[in-house]
Design an enzyme around this catalytic site. Structure first.
Site, PDB file in Angstrom:
ATOM      1  CE  LYS A 258      -3.170   2.595   3.048  1.00 38.00           C
ATOM      2  NZ  LYS A 258      -4.053   2.574   4.226  1.00 38.00           N
ATOM      3  CG  ASP A 263      -5.413   7.969   4.698  1.00 38.10           C
ATOM      4  OD1 ASP A 263      -6.336   8.603   4.151  1.00 38.10           O
ATOM      5  OD2 ASP A 263      -5.594   6.924   5.356  1.00 38.10           O
ATOM      6  CE  LYS A 270      -6.346   8.812   8.132  1.00 41.89           C
ATOM      7  NZ  LYS A 270      -7.034   7.703   8.788  1.00 41.89           N
ATOM      8  CG  ASP A 281      -1.843   5.234   4.892  1.00 41.93           C
ATOM      9  OD1 ASP A 281      -1.682   4.181   5.535  1.00 41.93           O
ATOM     10  OD2 ASP A 281      -2.926   5.593   4.404  1.00 41.93           O
ATOM     11  CG  ASP A 340      -9.779   7.601   6.739  1.00 40.47           C
ATOM     12  OD1 ASP A 340      -8.729   7.542   6.054  1.00 40.47           O
ATOM     13  OD2 ASP A 340      -9.793   7.858   7.957  1.00 40.47           O
ATOM     14  CD  GLU A 342      -6.685   5.223   2.504  1.00 44.17           C
ATOM     15  OE1 GLU A 342      -7.638   5.362   3.286  1.00 44.17           O
ATOM     16  OE2 GLU A 342      -5.531   4.969   2.883  1.00 44.17           O
ATOM     17  NE  ARG A 344     -10.691  -1.201   4.055  1.00 41.41           N
ATOM     18  CZ  ARG A 344     -11.229  -1.312   5.261  1.00 41.41           C
ATOM     19  NH1 ARG A 344     -12.348  -1.975   5.434  1.00 41.41           N
ATOM     20  NH2 ARG A 344     -10.643  -0.763   6.317  1.00 41.41           N
TER      21      ARG A 344
HETATM   22  N1  BES Z   1      -4.154   4.626   6.871  1.00 40.54           N
HETATM   23  C1  BES Z   1      -5.241   4.334   7.715  1.00 40.54           C
HETATM   24  C2  BES Z   1      -4.891   3.330   8.810  1.00 40.54           C
HETATM   25  C3  BES Z   1      -3.894   3.792   9.840  1.00 40.54           C
HETATM   26  C4  BES Z   1      -4.329   4.410  10.984  1.00 40.54           C
HETATM   27  C5  BES Z   1      -2.562   3.542   9.670  1.00 40.54           C
HETATM   28  C6  BES Z   1      -3.431   4.806  11.945  1.00 40.54           C
HETATM   29  C7  BES Z   1      -1.657   3.934  10.628  1.00 40.54           C
HETATM   30  C8  BES Z   1      -2.087   4.545  11.772  1.00 40.54           C
HETATM   31  C9  BES Z   1      -6.412   3.764   6.913  1.00 40.54           C
HETATM   32  O1  BES Z   1      -6.497   4.158   5.604  1.00 40.54           O
HETATM   33  C10 BES Z   1      -7.636   4.251   7.595  1.00 40.54           C
HETATM   34  O2  BES Z   1      -7.860   5.415   7.570  1.00 40.54           O
HETATM   35  N2  BES Z   1      -8.357   3.362   8.220  1.00 40.54           N
HETATM   36  C11 BES Z   1      -9.454   3.736   9.000  1.00 40.54           C
HETATM   37  C12 BES Z   1     -10.657   3.012   8.518  1.00 40.54           C
HETATM   38  C13 BES Z   1     -11.895   3.605   9.122  1.00 40.54           C
HETATM   39  C14 BES Z   1     -12.407   4.703   8.273  1.00 40.54           C
HETATM   40  C15 BES Z   1     -12.950   2.601   9.225  1.00 40.54           C
HETATM   41  C16 BES Z   1      -9.144   3.331  10.436  1.00 40.54           C
HETATM   42  O3  BES Z   1      -8.639   2.249  10.653  1.00 40.54           O
HETATM   43  O4  BES Z   1      -9.367   4.162  11.321  1.00 40.54           O
HETATM   44 ZN    ZN Z   2      -4.681   4.764   4.733  1.00 40.41          ZN
HETATM   45 ZN    ZN Z   3      -7.597   6.018   5.388  1.00 35.19          ZN
END
Ligand code: BES
Ligand code: ZN
Ligand code: ZN
Length: 490
Positions: A258, A263, A270, A281, A340, A342, A344
């Site tokens: 990824k 992000d 966020k 990210d 968010d 994204e 996947r």
């Molecule tokens: N890049 C984030 C995941 C992440 C969070 C990586 C903190 C490193 C530290 C991912 O794209 C994301 O935003 N995931 C969200 C999904 C949510 C919207 C359901 C998450 O895990 O909070």
């Molecule tokens: Zn992300």
């Molecule tokens: Zn995200």
């Protein structure tokens, strides 16, 4: 900086390091030294309460001989693993950075210990300080000085240690490449500049192909295109190939990373604390690129095809919306529940591409996918999801041995049901419960039946908030040692 293996301490070296484990009696060399020098070492050990704890450093000086003696803690002898000796290497490096002496000799216990100490020293050299202005000449000089230091590590068979170190050195260089990518902020590394940097890896003997946004459009890789469409810098994919065995055309192993260069969350923006450091990210892509570089530097004999999906998850009036239904490269349609989630989406398109083009038997993806990982396993283990027990077991064992530890987490039909959509083939979010597992389940929808697949969620381990012997602050390079060791020991 130079690292040499020797079998006898050179009398000219003015700094001597003795690795000592917890409660261990002194080795003969040290005992003799102590006897001949008024018990200065025993006295220093008592005075500084030296226990031999991993990373502990105690120093004493022999004025008559002008020799600096350093006792370095290994930890509990019977538990002393690769990581213990790598930490010891880090602490010796830090120590050498503080002193004037240019040369240091390190007494060692075994070839493995010697190699890991050397590896720890090499890994410690990397420091992300290029944007800090040097306030005075002294600071400038300090950073130059380390380049002139020489580390002599004692071991019974220095020639074979030297030969084996070629591989560890390749790994250390790959790690530096990965960390250098990951630490760069979003205004420096974007999909375009990242792709340019990856292209430069060709000089190591890798083949790199960039699939730009135009080509992605032709292919129908609409998930990655939608994730990146609010950014000024269009998304792209990079294919990196290492053909270690030219007699075989196939690529049995494929890696996917990824590579979200920033992000922000997209329209599901966020909160500000959540955006902090979100340029890492792309740590999955960083680890994959570093692994490929290390394979090339080590001239490994395997054929590996890697793919990274590069995009910036930004916000604009042109951004992907909640509720949008998007047709993926695989043909499956996806309902967007949260912009968010994204990573996947990008992974779905890139693993479709790599499976279609290279038909790998094994596919491993690495991604900072879900924040939930931080709560589940913290900074100690990455989450592992796999459709193949043997693959999972091998990754677990490899990770344990090299220090990139992974813990196997479950996939199941119930989690799969949580991503069922009313209007499309699948939705990109399964709710707050089991968030890391439903994310893995989403990726699994795009994995072909005959492919042995593992997904490694590194969201909790890719970035270090504090400085320790294992890692400096910032990018940890997690995943590189694991992928490299997994591939090279296959
Ligand atoms: N890049 C984030 C995941 C992440 C969070 C990586 C903190 C490193 C530290 C991912 O794209 C994301 O935003 N995931 C969200 C999904 C949510 C919207 C359901 C998450 O895990 O909070
Ligand atoms: Zn992300
Ligand atoms: Zn995200």
């Amino acid at each position: 900086m130079k690292i040499n293996f020797i079998n006898k301490i050179d009398a000219k070296t003015k700094t001597l390091v003795f690795p000592l484990s917890l409660k261990q009696k002194m080795q003969d060399e040290l005992k003799n030294f102590d006897e001949q020098n008024d018990k200065i070492i025993s006295k220093a050990m008592a005075l500084y309460k030296f226990t031999g704890k991993n990373g502990q450093i105690v120093q004493t000086f022999l004025p008559k001989k002008d020799i600096l003696i350093v006792l370095a803690g290994v930890g509990v002898e019977k538990n002393a693993d690769a990581a213990c000796y790598q930490n010891l290497g880090s602490s010796v490096f830090d120590f050498m950075q503080k002193i004037e002496n240019k040369e240091v000799s390190i007494f060692s216990l075994s070839k493995d210990a010697a190699l890991n100490i050397a590896f720890g020293i090499s890994l410690r050299e990397y420091n992300f300080d290029k944007y800090i202005s040097k306030e005075n000449e002294q600071e400038d000089e300090n950073s130059l000085q380390i380049k002139e230091k020489a580390f002599y590590i004692c071991t019974e068979d220095p020639k074979s240690a030297e030969d084996e170190f070629i591989i560890l050195d390749a790994k250390a260089q790959g790690m530096n490449i990965a960390k250098a990518f990951i630490n760069e902020p979003g205004n420096v590394i974007n999909p375009k500049t990242f792709a340019e940097e990856i292209k430069k890896l060709e000089k190591l003997g890798l083949k790199v192909e960039i699939i730009d946004a135009k080509k992605l459009q032709k292919l129908g890789a609409n998930l990655i295109l939608n994730v990146g469409k609010a950014s000024e810098t269009p998304p792209c994919m990079a294919i990196i190939k290492w053909q270690g065995d030219k007699s075989i055309k196939d690529y049995k192993i494929a890696l996917a990373g990824k590579g979200i260069t920033y992000d922000a969350g997209g329209l599901c923006l966020k909160p500000r604390e959540g955006q902090l450091h979100m340029f890492y990210d792309m740590a999955g892509a960083g680890a994959v690129c570093g692994t490929m570089a290390a394979l090339a530097l080590a001239k490994d004999k395997h054929n590996v095809a890697a793919i990274v999906g590069l995009a910036e998850n930004a916000i604009s009036s042109n951004a992907m919306r909640v509720g949008d239904i998007i047709k993926s490269l695989s043909g499956k349609t996806v309902e967007i529940i949260n912009t968010d989630a994204e990573g996947r989406l990008v992974l779905a398109d890139i693993i479709t591409y790599i499976q279609n083009e290279y038909k790998p038997e094994i596919l491993i993806d690495v991604a900072t996918l879900t924040g939930a990982m931080t709560y589940v396993l913290g900074a100690e283990y990455a989450g592992l999801f796999s459709n193949d027990e043997n693959l999972a077991e091998k990754l677990y064992n490899t990770g344990f041995a090299c220090g990139d530890k992974v813990w196997n987490l479950p996939l199941c039909d119930e989690y799969d049901k949580m991503i069922k959509s009313d209007v499309a083939d699948v939705k990109n979010l399964g709710g707050a419960e089991a968030a890391s597992a439903t994310a893995a389940q989403f990726i699994k929808r795009f994995v072909k039946d005959n492919v042995k697949w593992a997904h490694i969620d590194i969201a909790g381990v890719a970035w270090s908030k504090s400085e320790n012997l294992k890692s400096r602050k910032g990018a940890t390079g997690f995943g590189l040692k694991l992928l490299f060791d997994f591939i090279t020991t296959k």
